[in-house]
Design a protein around this motif. Structure first.
Motif: not given
Ligand code: GDP
Ligand code: MG
Length: 596
Positions: A21, A41, A135
């Motif tokens: 994200t 993504q 947030d």
């Molecule tokens: P990754 O596995 O590290 O690549 O994580 P992702 O980017 O796929 O995010 C994992 C989950 O956390 C998803 O459901 C995102 O929507 C959520 N998410 C990511 N960043 C944020 C954020 O800054 N705030 C909130 N509330 N949710 C987030």
């Protein structure tokens, strides 16, 4: 490009802490992807990755960012997040000068993040600590900023707070990357040296190789050489991804980009290898090259024997894109023709199996995963065993099994439960450290065979989901291991043999014979089920006889009904496997091999 305006970085994060994200948000903030083209993504290419929300293949994107009127080129290198891919992570890190340590502000740091942080420190990267998801109402930025600061040094106030979701703090983070990370250094006049940190097979373009140039320069059309194999290729195209591939006139010191030579197999362009110029080759390759080593082996069999050629072709294709995958044909009396396949770990196995089933429309049976044992016979001959049914029958002098060092992070209330679990898996404790008042890091040396199967699931349930695990290979040890055979009517069933520690042989025998008694239907004679070590029986069950004459149920007359029944019975037989004189439905094998 002048190295002074280049910044190379990666993001270290635990799965779900928001790396993808945040990466998406950076692409948007720097303008390389317009909001309307943004699909969630963007960088996670494969479908399976997207659905599971994990990143398997690393990639690099170049983004422009202006600070104090100077336009910089930021190269973001995406690292795979799972322990199975540690070697690829280490190569991605080696391509950077800095790392963003991204931690979920509601969760705190996890074992895999810690392991990757240590890898980054070993590579002398500058670390930028960042708390994400601020947030969230459950975020505790003060608490975790203090934890991060005590871990890597520095002031909790300097830990950035961002939200990849809302975009808060992302521009400040981009500024900080420019200000805090060193520019790459290298010798522009030396022979070219570029490190391969990823290599992906593309149906249309062949292998696309991602490199970081350390010294010199690479130009399109010249001949390059892979230093590990001395193989040479013509550079058909070289360029940068921003994020679509854009050809360039060359890549110089500190630059990150891709190259295409027309090779068709990622094994010809291996992660960790050094690319140099054929006409003016470098004297020494860059450090850190290692061949991918499979750790976990499993037999893969098509449910329908007629699909064997499809499975063979599918594995051949997957191999083009996966340098860690190895396989060889194997036959099982119970399961027919299949392959013994080597994987980096269980996740790698699951992903591969899922891709075979989904992309090639195959139904597969996979046998219980095994590690590789080194068996020394009394005549000093050494045999490597990845399949229990190949365990030598001669006199054995010594068996060695692969070991791992594991790091477990958890709230301290679970220390007792974790130690109990590790002890029951023949673990030896290496040490324990408090990361904060209530979180502890526990280190154990364990046999790989004891953790590949269900260890992580049990750890999760014993720590109510809070425990996290990371492991890496750590040599071998001599162990008191035996092979347990399972026999039906005195006939050995190869797919159920297992290599276990002597202390656990009995419980395996009892478990498997019990399972089979439930799963195999009655036959026209009594069928003994036995578990044995060599000729010694350690557990037994039996299936009572039944006289199964379906025709007896039809009272004369209705010929067509009789014929139908006979046909049905014949069809039923097709899905049966004969083990000696015993008919075993294929479902029984599958059910017995599935553990849950
Ligand atoms: P990754 O596995 O590290 O690549 O994580 P992702 O980017 O796929 O995010 C994992 C989950 O956390 C998803 O459901 C995102 O929507 C959520 N998410 C990511 N960043 C944020 C954020 O800054 N705030 C909130 N509330 N949710 C987030
Ligand atoms: Mg991701």
């Amino acid at each position: 490009t002048d190295p002074a305006i280049i910044r190379n970085f990666c993001i270290i994060a635990h799965i779900d802490h928001g790396k993808s994200t945040l990466a998406d948000r950076m692409l948007q903030s720097t303008g390389v992807v317009q909001a309307r083209d943004m699909k969630a993504q963007y960088l996670d290419r494969m479908d399976i990755e997207r659905e599971r929300g994990i990143t398997i293949k690393s990639q690099a994107v170049r983004m422009p960012w202006e600070v104090d009127g100077v336009s910089y080129a930021l190269n973001m290198i995406d690292t795979p997040g799972h322990v199975d891919f540690t070697y690829e992570v280490s190569r991605s890190l080696a391509a950077c000068e800095g790392a963003i340590l991204l931690v979920d502000a509601a969760q705190g740091i996890e074992a895999q993040t810690l392991a990757n942080l240590y890898l980054a420190m070993e590579n002398n990267l500058t670390i930028i600590p960042v708390l994400n998801k601020i947030d969230l109402p459950a975020a505790q930025p003060e608490k975790y900023a203090a934890e991060l600061a005590s871990l890597i040094g520095g002031d909790p106030e300097d830990v950035l707070r961002v939200s990849g979701k809302t975009g808060v703090g992302v521009e400040a983070l981009l500024d900080k990357i420019v200000r805090d990370l060193p520019a790459p250094e290298g010798d522009p006049n030396a022979p070219a040296r570029a490190m391969i940190f990823d290599s992906v097979y593309d149906t249309y373009r062949g292998v696309v190789t991602y490199v970081r140039v350390v010294d010199g320069m690479l130009h399109p059309r010249e001949r390059i050489q892979m230093m590990s194999t001395r193989a040479s290729h013509e550079l058909l195209e070289i360029g940068v991804s921003s994020p679509e591939p854009t050809p360039s006139k060359g890549l110089g010191v500190g630059e990150v980009g891709y190259l295409i030579t027309g090779v068709k197999d990622v094994r010809q362009s291996k992660v960790g290898d050094t690319v140099t110029n054929l006409a003016k080759p470098a004297a020494q390759s860059l450090p850190g090259y290692a061949d991918a080593k499979p750790m976990v082996f499993s037999g893969l069999y098509p449910l329908d024997g007629a699909d064997y050629p499809v499975l063979r072709d599918a594995l051949e294709k997957l191999m083009l894109n996966d340098a860690a995958l190895v396989y060889e044909p194997e036959t099982s009396a119970a399961l027919g023709f299949g392959f013994r396949v080597g994987f980096l770990g269980l996740l790698h196995l699951e992903i591969t199996r899922e891709r075979l089933e989904r992309e090639y429309n195959l139904d597969l049976i996979s046998t219980a995963p095994n590690v590789e044992y080194e068996v020394t016979l009394e005549d000093k001959k050494v045999v490597r065993v990845t399949n229990p049914s190949e365990y030598p029958t001669g006199k054995i002098a010594e068996v060695r099994e692969p070991m791992v060092s594991a790091t477990i992070l958890a709230p301290n209330e679970f220390v007792g439960a974790i130690m109990e679990l590790c002890q029951s898996r023949r673990g030896v404790m290496g040490g324990m450290d408090y990361l904060s008042e209530d979180r502890v890091e526990i280190r154990y040396r364990l046999p790989l065979a004891e953790i590949v199967f269900d260890f992580f699931d049990i750890l999760k349930s014993k720590t109510r989901g809070y425990g996290s695990l990371d492991w890496k290979a750590d040599g071998e040890q001599v162990a008191d291991l035996v092979k347990v055979d399972i026999m039906l009517q005195g006939e050995q069933v190869d797919a159920f043999s297992a290599i276990t520690h002597r202390d656990k042989a009995y419980s395996y025998g009892v478990m498997m014979t019990g399972k089979l008694r439930e799963l195999i239907p009655r036959q026209q004679f009594e069928v003994p089920i036995q578990a044995a070590i060599g000729s010694r029986i350690i557990a037994r069950e039996s299936i009572r006889a039944i006289r199964k004459d379906v025709l007896a149920k039809c009272y004369g007359g209705d010929i067509s009904r009789k014929r139908k029944l006979l046909e049905k019975q014949k069809e039923g037989k097709k899905r049966m496997k004969m083990v000696g004189t015993v008919e075993v439905p294929q479902e029984a094998f599958i059910a017995a091999l599935t553990t849950d």
